[in-house]
Write a protein that holds these residues in place. Structure first.
Motif, PDB file in Angstrom:
ATOM      1  N   CYS A  78       8.107  -2.434  -5.482  1.00 47.82           N
ATOM      2  CA  CYS A  78       7.714  -3.626  -6.132  1.00 47.82           C
ATOM      3  C   CYS A  78       6.500  -4.093  -5.468  1.00 47.82           C
ATOM      4  CB  CYS A  78       8.858  -4.950  -5.908  1.00 47.82           C
ATOM      5  SG  CYS A  78      10.400  -4.453  -6.806  1.00 47.82           S
ATOM      6  N   ALA A  79       6.297  -4.417  -4.361  1.00 41.15           N
ATOM      7  CA  ALA A  79       5.043  -4.870  -3.657  1.00 41.15           C
ATOM      8  C   ALA A  79       3.835  -3.883  -4.134  1.00 41.15           C
ATOM      9  CB  ALA A  79       5.041  -4.725  -2.259  1.00 41.15           C
ATOM     10  N   SER A  80       3.820  -2.777  -4.328  1.00 40.64           N
ATOM     11  CA  SER A  80       2.589  -2.188  -4.765  1.00 40.64           C
ATOM     12  C   SER A  80       2.498  -2.286  -6.346  1.00 40.64           C
ATOM     13  CB  SER A  80       3.060  -0.478  -4.492  1.00 40.64           C
ATOM     14  OG  SER A  80       3.471  -0.132  -3.119  1.00 40.64           O
ATOM     15  N   PHE A  81       3.455  -2.142  -6.998  1.00 40.54           N
ATOM     16  CA  PHE A  81       3.306  -2.596  -8.586  1.00 40.54           C
ATOM     17  C   PHE A  81       2.845  -3.982  -8.749  1.00 40.54           C
ATOM     18  CE2 PHE A  81       4.996  -4.046 -12.589  1.00 40.54           C
ATOM     19  CZ  PHE A  81       4.899  -3.159 -13.306  1.00 40.54           C
ATOM     20  N   GLN A  82       3.216  -4.769  -7.994  1.00 46.79           N
ATOM     21  CA  GLN A  82       2.715  -6.160  -8.006  1.00 46.79           C
ATOM     22  C   GLN A  82       1.109  -6.237  -7.679  1.00 46.79           C
ATOM     23  OE1 GLN A  82       5.200  -9.861  -7.022  1.00 46.79           O
ATOM     24  NE2 GLN A  82       4.165  -9.304  -5.114  1.00 46.79           N
ATOM     25  N   LYS A  83       0.698  -5.533  -6.605  1.00 46.57           N
ATOM     26  CA  LYS A  83      -0.506  -5.661  -6.290  1.00 46.57           C
ATOM     27  C   LYS A  83      -1.352  -4.861  -7.336  1.00 46.57           C
ATOM     28  CE  LYS A  83      -3.629  -2.939  -3.097  1.00 46.57           C
ATOM     29  NZ  LYS A  83      -3.336  -1.730  -2.105  1.00 46.57           N
ATOM     30  N   ALA A  84      -0.936  -3.630  -7.727  1.00 39.23           N
ATOM     31  CA  ALA A  84      -1.745  -3.094  -8.995  1.00 39.23           C
ATOM     32  C   ALA A  84      -2.071  -4.057 -10.068  1.00 39.23           C
ATOM     33  CB  ALA A  84      -0.959  -1.917  -9.313  1.00 39.23           C
ATOM     34  N   ILE A  85      -1.114  -4.770 -10.419  1.00 40.43           N
ATOM     35  CA  ILE A  85      -1.343  -5.732 -11.676  1.00 40.43           C
ATOM     36  C   ILE A  85      -2.138  -6.834 -11.166  1.00 40.43           C
ATOM     37  CG2 ILE A  85      -0.067  -7.211 -12.911  1.00 40.43           C
ATOM     38  CD1 ILE A  85       1.961  -5.379 -13.783  1.00 40.43           C
ATOM     39  N   PHE A  86      -2.010  -7.446 -10.084  1.00 42.36           N
ATOM     40  CA  PHE A  86      -2.503  -8.724  -9.518  1.00 42.36           C
ATOM     41  C   PHE A  86      -4.170  -8.346  -9.265  1.00 42.36           C
ATOM     42  CE2 PHE A  86       1.563 -11.072  -8.260  1.00 42.36           C
ATOM     43  CZ  PHE A  86       1.963 -11.275  -9.760  1.00 42.36           C
ATOM     44  N   TYR A  87      -4.258  -7.332  -8.546  1.00 43.78           N
ATOM     45  CA  TYR A  87      -5.752  -7.054  -8.145  1.00 43.78           C
ATOM     46  C   TYR A  87      -6.443  -7.213  -9.414  1.00 43.78           C
ATOM     47  CZ  TYR A  87      -9.373  -5.189  -5.539  1.00 43.78           C
ATOM     48  OH  TYR A  87     -10.819  -5.027  -4.886  1.00 43.78           O
ATOM     49  N   VAL A  88      -6.250  -6.420 -10.432  1.00 44.87           N
ATOM     50  CA  VAL A  88      -7.121  -6.312 -11.707  1.00 44.87           C
ATOM     51  C   VAL A  88      -7.156  -7.842 -12.284  1.00 44.87           C
ATOM     52  CG1 VAL A  88      -7.115  -5.637 -14.276  1.00 44.87           C
ATOM     53  CG2 VAL A  88      -6.376  -3.858 -12.295  1.00 44.87           C
TER      54      VAL A  88
ATOM     55  N   ASP B  45       0.804  -1.360  -0.111  1.00 46.60           N
ATOM     56  CA  ASP B  45       0.135  -0.142   0.089  1.00 46.60           C
ATOM     57  C   ASP B  45       0.892   1.283  -0.228  1.00 46.60           C
ATOM     58  OD1 ASP B  45      -2.278  -1.545   0.211  1.00 46.60           O
ATOM     59  OD2 ASP B  45      -2.035  -1.984   2.259  1.00 46.60           O
ATOM     60  N   ALA B  46       2.156   0.908  -0.176  1.00 48.55           N
ATOM     61  CA  ALA B  46       2.902   2.430  -0.141  1.00 48.55           C
ATOM     62  C   ALA B  46       2.892   3.325  -1.350  1.00 48.55           C
ATOM     63  CB  ALA B  46       4.760   1.760   0.016  1.00 48.55           C
ATOM     64  N   VAL B  47       2.643   2.599  -2.540  1.00 53.26           N
ATOM     65  CA  VAL B  47       2.521   3.731  -3.559  1.00 53.26           C
ATOM     66  C   VAL B  47       1.120   3.089  -4.411  1.00 53.26           C
ATOM     67  CG1 VAL B  47       3.570   4.371  -5.718  1.00 53.26           C
ATOM     68  CG2 VAL B  47       4.923   3.563  -3.921  1.00 53.26           C
ATOM     69  N   ASP B  48       0.601   4.255  -4.547  1.00 56.32           N
ATOM     70  CA  ASP B  48      -0.986   3.986  -5.088  1.00 56.32           C
ATOM     71  C   ASP B  48      -0.856   4.010  -6.718  1.00 56.32           C
ATOM     72  OD1 ASP B  48      -3.488   3.662  -5.049  1.00 56.32           O
ATOM     73  OD2 ASP B  48      -4.145   5.738  -4.568  1.00 56.32           O
ATOM     74  N   PHE B  49      -0.463   3.012  -7.476  1.00 56.66           N
ATOM     75  CA  PHE B  49      -0.275   2.729  -8.848  1.00 56.66           C
ATOM     76  C   PHE B  49      -1.696   2.686  -9.443  1.00 56.66           C
ATOM     77  CE2 PHE B  49       3.983   1.302  -7.969  1.00 56.66           C
ATOM     78  CZ  PHE B  49       4.878   2.442  -8.363  1.00 56.66           C
ATOM     79  N   PRO B  50      -2.092   2.934 -10.517  1.00 56.89           N
ATOM     80  CA  PRO B  50      -3.448   3.068 -11.104  1.00 56.89           C
ATOM     81  C   PRO B  50      -3.549   1.766 -11.568  1.00 56.89           C
ATOM     82  CG  PRO B  50      -1.542   3.860 -12.965  1.00 56.89           C
ATOM     83  CD  PRO B  50      -0.949   3.768 -11.402  1.00 56.89           C
ATOM     84  N   MET B  51      -4.654   1.261 -11.572  1.00 50.33           N
ATOM     85  CA  MET B  51      -5.256  -0.024 -11.942  1.00 50.33           C
ATOM     86  C   MET B  51      -6.482  -0.028 -12.933  1.00 50.33           C
ATOM     87  SD  MET B  51      -6.026  -1.913  -8.312  1.00 50.33           S
ATOM     88  CE  MET B  51      -4.892  -1.825  -6.912  1.00 50.33           C
ATOM     89  N   ALA B  52      -6.074  -0.471 -14.057  1.00 52.24           N
ATOM     90  CA  ALA B  52      -6.934  -0.392 -15.190  1.00 52.24           C
ATOM     91  C   ALA B  52      -7.959  -1.362 -15.436  1.00 52.24           C
ATOM     92  CB  ALA B  52      -6.020  -0.147 -16.539  1.00 52.24           C
ATOM     93  N   PHE B  53      -9.337  -0.916 -15.242  1.00 52.38           N
ATOM     94  CA  PHE B  53     -10.232  -1.987 -15.143  1.00 52.38           C
ATOM     95  C   PHE B  53     -10.985  -2.005 -16.499  1.00 52.38           C
ATOM     96  CE2 PHE B  53      -9.558  -1.781 -10.763  1.00 52.38           C
ATOM     97  CZ  PHE B  53      -9.838  -2.927 -10.619  1.00 52.38           C
TER      98      PHE B  53
END
Ligand code: KG4
Ligand code: ZN
Length: 344
Positions: free
Chosen positions: A237-247, A192-200
């Motif tokens: 890395c953790a924030s980037f990974q989360k943004a991709i995986f969540y979608v 949750d450190a960086v709020d990277f965009p998630m493309a839905f």
């Protein structure tokens, strides 16, 4: 019945002997990964040269490891697409030469289907189910009504999930391939450190887009370095990974819910990521959806999944003729397997 599988779609030269479509007697892989590292991605010419140099030895190795000589092989399964045209051709030519010499049937296997099929090896598949391929070249969602009936639901409009990891690692100066390195760093980072965009994308769309999150990462790093701020690479890395995986998880689970699928089959190189696996399991639990992943060693490119998938299609009554050609842009179709013909 022994099937010889051959896989050469990208940078892995692989051959495998599989008994009755389920028992993997050997699965040999010679990767050219090390040769591509300095370029930060796969260089087709280098991959092709490596396939040419290795293919005969890899096949020989696979036969030896399975204690099977060629006369025991009754079916040859080979990846005919999607992938690098030259690379596919080398596998297909070897498969045809062997098949013709041995006078045994040949079956061309869609690489995406093989990735999905790698999750089916343990059996107990309930149709309809959803297949998801998350790899270096693809992010593809399919509805599977039967072993030979797949419909494309959605795919990436730009970068594939693995490609996004590889590009992110390049931006961060972490090396290639990016997926395993980013996963390792992310283990001790805060997602949750960086709020990277998630493309839905549009409501209800099963397509993906990962080029935005990659660009956001690039701008984030530039901004931080201009402001001379210390960046915590693990958090990024953790924030980037989360943004991709969540979608990915959201769309795949919604696809399963929308089609009354009780199972989700997740294959391809990115599917070995433990965080992705856990996110899938946590999210699908509430909806009583079972998520299946490939066994260890079958997530990334390998010929065992090709042999097993080929055997299954053969048992479904399909086979290719010897005019089989490489189809670099092959996709999950409307249930048909081009170049694979029904047995009269
Ligand atoms: O399926 P694969 O071996 O080849 C293709 O068909 O593309 O997938 C390779 C991709 C690479 O982009 C690599 O970075 C990614 O899978 N990958 C991972 C992990 N291991 C490999 N991505 C995320 N986490 C991992 N642990
Ligand atoms: Zn693959």
């Amino acid at each position: 019945m022994l099937t010889l599988g051959i896989e050469t779609s990208c940078d892995e030269t692989s051959a495998s002997v599989v008994k009755d479509g389920v028992e993997i007697l050997s699965n040999k892989i010679a990767s050219s990964l090390q040769l591509h590292k300095q370029y930060g991605g796969v260089v087709p010419e280098i991959a092709c040269r490596h396939h040419l140099e290795c293919i005969d030895y890899v096949i020989k190795d696979a036969l030896e490891a399975a204690s099977a000589d060629l006369s025991k092989i009754e079916l040859i399964a080979v990846t005919y697409g999607p992938g690098l045209a030259g690379a596919l051709l080398i596998g297909i030519s070897s498969a045809k030469a062997l098949g013709l010499a041995l006078k045994i049937p040949l079956i061309g296997v869609n690489h995406l289907y093989a990735h999905i099929y790698s999750c089916m090896l343990k059996g107990n598949i309930k149709f309809p189910c959803i297949g998801l391929v998350v790899s270096g070249g693809h992010t593809t969602l399919a509805l599977i009504k039967n072993y030979n009936d797949l419909t494309l639901l959605g795919q990436t409009r730009d970068d594939a999930a693995g490609e996004a990891f590889d590009k992110a690692a390049k931006i961060l100066g972490l090396g290639y391939p990016g997926g395993p390195i980013v996963e390792e760093k992310a283990k001790s980072g805060n997602p949750d450190a960086v709020d990277f965009p998630m493309a839905f994308l549009e409501k209800g769309s099963f397509d993906f887009s990962f080029s935005g999150v990659k660009t956001a990462l690039l701008y984030y790093i530039r901004k931080q370095s201009q402001g001379k701020k210390q960046v915590n690479i693990n958090d990024i890395c953790a924030s980037f990974q989360k943004a991709i995986f969540y979608v990915i998880v959201d769309k795949a689970v919604n696809a399963a819910k929308g089609t009354n699928a009780a199972q989700l089959l997740v294959g391809g190189g990115v599917s070995v990521n433990r965080t992705l696996q856990q996110m899938f399991i946590d999210r699908a639990k509430g909806d009583c959806i079972q998520v299946l992943f490939p066994e260890t060693g079958l997530g990334t490119d390998n010929a065992a999944m090709v042999a097993a998938a080929g055997y299954r299609l053969y048992k479904e009554g399909l086979r290719s003729d010897y005019s089989l050609e490489a189809e670099p842009n092959l996709n999950i179709g409307d249930g048909s397997h081009p170049s694979v013909r029904n047995v009269p």
